[in-house]
Motif scaffolding. Structure first.
Motif, short mmCIF file in Angstrom:
data_model
loop_
_atom_site.label_atom_id
_atom_site.label_comp_id
_atom_site.label_asym_id
_atom_site.label_seq_id
_atom_site.Cartn_x
_atom_site.Cartn_y
_atom_site.Cartn_z
N ARG A 1 8.96 -10.55 43.78
CA ARG A 1 8.41 -9.22 44.06
C ARG A 1 9.38 -8.12 43.64
O ARG A 1 8.97 -7.11 43.06
N TRP A 2 10.69 -8.33 43.87
CA TRP A 2 11.68 -7.34 43.45
C TRP A 2 11.64 -7.17 41.94
O TRP A 2 11.67 -6.06 41.44
N PHE A 3 11.56 -8.31 41.22
CA PHE A 3 11.55 -8.23 39.76
C PHE A 3 10.30 -7.52 39.25
O PHE A 3 10.38 -6.72 38.32
N LYS A 4 9.16 -7.78 39.86
CA LYS A 4 7.93 -7.11 39.44
C LYS A 4 8.00 -5.60 39.68
O LYS A 4 7.52 -4.81 38.87
N GLU A 5 8.61 -5.20 40.80
CA GLU A 5 8.68 -3.78 41.14
C GLU A 5 9.78 -3.05 40.38
O GLU A 5 9.62 -1.89 40.03
N HIS A 6 10.91 -3.71 40.13
CA HIS A 6 12.07 -3.01 39.59
C HIS A 6 12.57 -3.55 38.26
O HIS A 6 13.54 -3.01 37.73
N GLY A 7 11.94 -4.56 37.72
CA GLY A 7 12.41 -5.15 36.47
C GLY A 7 12.45 -4.17 35.33
O GLY A 7 13.42 -4.11 34.57
N ALA A 8 11.42 -3.36 35.19
CA ALA A 8 11.37 -2.40 34.09
C ALA A 8 12.44 -1.32 34.27
O ALA A 8 13.00 -0.82 33.28
N THR A 9 12.74 -0.98 35.50
CA THR A 9 13.75 0.04 35.77
C THR A 9 15.14 -0.43 35.35
O THR A 9 15.96 0.37 34.92
N MET A 10 15.38 -1.72 35.45
CA MET A 10 16.71 -2.25 35.19
C MET A 10 16.98 -2.51 33.71
O MET A 10 18.11 -2.83 33.35
#
Length: 79
Positions: free
Chosen positions: A60-69
């Motif tokens: 869930r973290w990767f789906k929410e913040h993956g593009a940001t990173m």
């Protein structure tokens, strides 16, 4: 000066670190219980249980913040 994107990255990293610390604490408890009881079933069940609990949190973290990173154009990366 921090841009809104930098703030999002900082918050995302803080969330990821919190998840990793919670998982580490849980694994430490599992290993402690194993060493106390010397029962291999506790170790195996604890590691599997920890993966079941924290795996979806990482996804869930990767789906929410993956593009940001992702790296900004011209920053980091290879070649």
């Amino acid at each position: 000066m921090q841009t809104p994107e930098d703030t999002k990255r900082k918050e995302a990293m803080k969330g990821l670190i919190n998840i990793a610390l919670m998982e580490g604490a849980m694994l430490l408890l599992v290993v402690g219980a194993y060493l106390y009881t010397d029962d291999l079933n506790i170790l195996i069940g604890g590691v599997v249980g920890t993966a079941i609990i924290f795996g979806p949190l990482f996804v869930r973290w990767f789906k929410e913040h993956g593009a940001t990173m992702k790296a900004k154009p011209g920053e980091g990366g290879h070649g």
